[in-house]
Design an enzyme around this catalytic site. Structure first.
Site, PDB file in Angstrom:
ATOM      1  N   HIS A 300       0.794  -1.160   0.017  1.00 24.49           N
ATOM      2  CA  HIS A 300       0.147   0.042   0.061  1.00 24.49           C
ATOM      3  C   HIS A 300       0.810   1.394  -0.054  1.00 24.49           C
ATOM      4  O   HIS A 300       0.694   2.269  -0.748  1.00 24.49           O
ATOM      5  CB  HIS A 300      -0.937  -0.276   1.286  1.00 24.49           C
ATOM      6  CG  HIS A 300      -1.764   1.066   1.194  1.00 24.49           C
ATOM      7  ND1 HIS A 300      -2.920   1.272   0.709  1.00 24.49           N
ATOM      8  CD2 HIS A 300      -1.446   2.269   1.960  1.00 24.49           C
ATOM      9  CE1 HIS A 300      -3.504   2.393   1.126  1.00 24.49           C
ATOM     10  NE2 HIS A 300      -2.575   3.050   1.871  1.00 24.49           N
ATOM     11  N   GLU A 301       1.791   1.065   0.919  1.00 27.33           N
ATOM     12  CA  GLU A 301       2.717   2.521   1.098  1.00 27.33           C
ATOM     13  C   GLU A 301       3.269   2.760  -0.390  1.00 27.33           C
ATOM     14  O   GLU A 301       3.869   4.010  -0.489  1.00 27.33           O
ATOM     15  CB  GLU A 301       3.608   2.470   2.081  1.00 27.33           C
ATOM     16  CG  GLU A 301       2.755   2.288   3.644  1.00 27.33           C
ATOM     17  CD  GLU A 301       1.623   3.482   3.664  1.00 27.33           C
ATOM     18  OE1 GLU A 301       1.830   4.417   3.125  1.00 27.33           O
ATOM     19  OE2 GLU A 301       0.768   3.016   4.465  1.00 27.33           O
ATOM     20  N   HIS A 304       1.509   4.661  -2.435  1.00 31.76           N
ATOM     21  CA  HIS A 304       1.535   6.050  -2.236  1.00 31.76           C
ATOM     22  C   HIS A 304       2.744   6.581  -2.963  1.00 31.76           C
ATOM     23  O   HIS A 304       2.951   7.652  -3.559  1.00 31.76           O
ATOM     24  CB  HIS A 304       1.450   6.331  -0.705  1.00 31.76           C
ATOM     25  CG  HIS A 304       0.306   6.154  -0.062  1.00 31.76           C
ATOM     26  ND1 HIS A 304      -1.115   7.000  -0.869  1.00 31.76           N
ATOM     27  CD2 HIS A 304      -0.197   5.722   1.008  1.00 31.76           C
ATOM     28  CE1 HIS A 304      -1.899   6.587  -0.024  1.00 31.76           C
ATOM     29  NE2 HIS A 304      -1.650   5.835   0.833  1.00 31.76           N
ATOM     30  N   HIS A 310      -5.519   7.566  -1.858  1.00 32.03           N
ATOM     31  CA  HIS A 310      -6.378   6.604  -1.517  1.00 32.03           C
ATOM     32  C   HIS A 310      -7.704   6.538  -2.181  1.00 32.03           C
ATOM     33  O   HIS A 310      -8.217   7.647  -2.720  1.00 32.03           O
ATOM     34  CB  HIS A 310      -7.135   6.880   0.156  1.00 32.03           C
ATOM     35  CG  HIS A 310      -6.058   6.486   1.081  1.00 32.03           C
ATOM     36  ND1 HIS A 310      -5.718   7.537   2.190  1.00 32.03           N
ATOM     37  CD2 HIS A 310      -5.145   5.733   1.223  1.00 32.03           C
ATOM     38  CE1 HIS A 310      -4.855   7.080   3.060  1.00 32.03           C
ATOM     39  NE2 HIS A 310      -4.172   5.748   2.599  1.00 32.03           N
TER      40      HIS A 310
END
Length: 594
Positions: A300-301, A304, A310
């Site tokens: 997930h990071e 980013h 998101h």
């Protein structure tokens, strides 16, 4: 007479070819997702986003024909020459869906094309017999199809573990576990990220072992020095501090304008002297941090880190196309390692499957739809996998992340950038933009692959003294060195003096210098592009809130590299107000002996 005969023969062949033209109904290519051969385009908030096929990456070709019962061949052309030909498998042999789910199609023939064939300007032609020559007049052939193949690029990722507050290999996790993601994980990441290849290796610094961390002013709290994780004021404070350090490391190594990513597993001890989990992750700007497991938090990071927001928030803002951050409407995925297709619905072996009806979006068949990895969907995968899938739309952000970067060609010792119009790389010469306002030479180094020390330090204008620290020095056997200015060198100072045409000191002034003393008592002075001034006023008033303990203007975190040809005896941060005027009256703000 001969010319007339040749003309008649050619026209006869063209007529036959037209009558025997293979009727192709649909052509798709699958890498991370199964998309139309011409790519896929979205228009959101007056912005066009386009997803292309990635060059130099294998791709599953899917094609449906008017006549399903025949056998077909595909030939791949480049520069009007056939570079390869393969027989397509009939629809019954289309790769299965994960967890033996519903089949993607019963009408598509398919074959996996090798990565060497996937190149810009390639052409595809279907025939009933294998094409071995370059004739485009084969009887029983299709028209040409033109895949939208774009940039080929390697995603390079550093891993740099942080061991904080007494954490070590024994009381947390050994370096052998934290220092990299391993080949099996890399293989799966390749199937989820839109890139040609992945190189994931331990950073030249190897690891960071620090007994303390100085936290910048944050959320209305002043800066503070902490020696255990329980002292943080909010859940993301330490992770935010780590990301800021990674920013300085990327800049010191000349990687700020590159596509090179960095992820730092965070291992720290609490007040009881035992390991405490970071409790999440944080990422952005090519950096990420979280736990050491390299599972959903890491995945997930790093989304980013490549610029992905998101998905639920983006949908609410009108900048993500699928409801509530889901994959409802996204194209199916494909995993070449397992040779299976990935539906947009949650598979039965997923941990999320049992209770998914509580909060999922449903498709037209009443199935729970996967959420994006960037919106709570990190666990929506079959039990055979480590990672779930992104939406097709999110690949556009990842592709653009790489298109806008500067690449160093190690084999040639030169830089290159991608031209999306010509679909090719061109040699790029780094230059200083905006007269040096935001740095020199596009943030690229002047020396590469040399031994360097990395010096990271903090300074608080308001104190207490413990907030101004020079961290333990880090050494790399293969690091890079940035261009810098020496305030003791009059020629250097002429280059950055306000009014000379340079804007180097216009962001906040040039009021600080690092002085390094080596073991032979030789000195090196490095002027920082950092000061106390208001923007665009290098000789004027100080910033607002410069002495406000809760303001970021009262705090400095910086990092630099210096050559490691000699041992360092001392590092000092000096106040050198308007350094181009001379630094004979410099004040020592922070000093540390080594």
């Amino acid at each position: 007479m001969k010319l007339v005969l040749i003309f008649l023969i050619i026209n006869f062949l063209l007529i036959i070819n037209c009558e025997n033209l293979i009727k192709v109904l649909d052509v798709r290519l699958a890498q991370t997702h199964i998309i139309p051969i011409e790519g896929k385009t979205w228009n959101l908030k007056n912005k066009t986003q386009h997803m292309s096929i990635i060059g130099n990456r294998r791709a599953l070709l899917l094609a449906s024909f008017e006549d399903l019962n025949k056998s077909y061949y595909v030939s791949i052309w480049l520069d009007n020459k056939i570079i390869g030909s393969l027989e397509l498998k009939d629809p019954s042999q289309l790769p299965q869906t994960e967890d033996n789910g519903e089949r993607y199609s019963t009408k598509h023939h398919s074959v996996l094309l090798p990565k060497e064939w996937i190149r810009p300007n390639m052409k595809i032609k279907f025939t009933l017999t294998e094409s071995k020559d370059n004739s485009s007049l084969n009887i029983d052939s299709s028209n040409f199809f033109y895949p939208d193949v774009s940039q080929d690029y390697t995603l390079k990722m550093w891993t740099l573990p942080f061991y904080l507050f007494g954490a070590n290999d024994t009381n947390t996790q050994p370096f052998s576990v934290t220092n990299g993601i391993g080949s099996e994980i890399t293989k799966e990441l390749m199937e989820r990220w839109s890139c040609s290849d992945i190189i994931a290796v331990n950073h030249p610094i190897q690891r960071i072992d620090w007994p303390y961390l100085v936290m910048e002013p944050r959320n209305g709290n002043p800066a503070m020095l902490i020696t255990n994780s329980d002292q943080k004021k909010d859940g993301y404070a330490i992770m935010n501090g780590v990301l800021n350090i990674l920013t300085e490391i990327r800049e010191a190594f000349g990687e700020s304008t590159s596509s090179i990513q960095i992820y730092s597993p965070l291992l720290h001890l609490g007040a009881n002297g035992k390991y405490t989990n970071p409790g999440g992750g944080l990422g952005g700007g090519s950096r990420g941090t979280g736990d050491h497991k390299y599972t959903f938090t890491f995945f997930h990071e790093q989304g980013h880190a490549m610029g992905l927001p998101h998905a639920g928030e983006a949908f609410a803002a009108g900048s993500y196309p699928y409801v509530n951050g889901s994959l409802l409407g996204s194209e199916w995925g494909y995993d070449a390692n397992h040779n299976e297709l990935l539906g947009t619905f949650i598979p039965p072996t997923s941990d999320q499957f049992k209770n998914c009806r509580r909060n999922s979006v449903f498709d037209s068949k009443g199935r729970c739809v996967k959420q994006s990895v960037m919106q709570g969907g990190a666990g929506d995968y079959s039990s055979k996998y480590r990672y779930s899938m992104f939406a097709d739309f999110e690949m556009t952000t990842i592709q653009n992340y790489f298109k806008n970067s500067i690449y160093y060609d190690q084999t040639k010792g030169t830089y290159k950038k991608w031209n999306d119009t010509s679909k090719s790389y061109f040699e790029y010469i780094p230059s200083t933009k905006n007269n040096g306002l935001w740095g020199l030479d596009d943030g690229t180094p002047i020396e590469r692959d040399i031994e360097v020390y990395t010096i990271l330090f903090t300074y608080s204008t308001v104190g207490p003294k413990e907030l101004s620290q020079i961290y333990p020095i880090l050494k790399s056997s293969k690091g890079n060195l940035m261009k810098r200015y020496d305030p003791t060198n009059k020629n250097d100072m002429k280059l950055i003096t306000p009014g000379s045409g340079s804007w180097y000191c216009f962001a906040s002034g040039c009021d600080y210098t690092v002085r390094v003393t080596f073991d032979d008592d030789s000195l090196e002075h490095i002027l920082l592009r950092q000061g106390k001034r208001k923007y665009w006023n290098p000789m004027g008033d100080f910033k607002e809130n410069l002495y406000n303990a809760t303001s970021s203007n009262s705090f400095i975190l910086r990092g630099i590299n210096v050559k490691a040809t000699k041992s360092i005896k001392k590092v000092e941060l000096l106040e050198t107000l308007m350094a181009w005027k001379g630094i004979s009256n410099a004040t020592v703000l922070v000093s540390k002996d080594f």
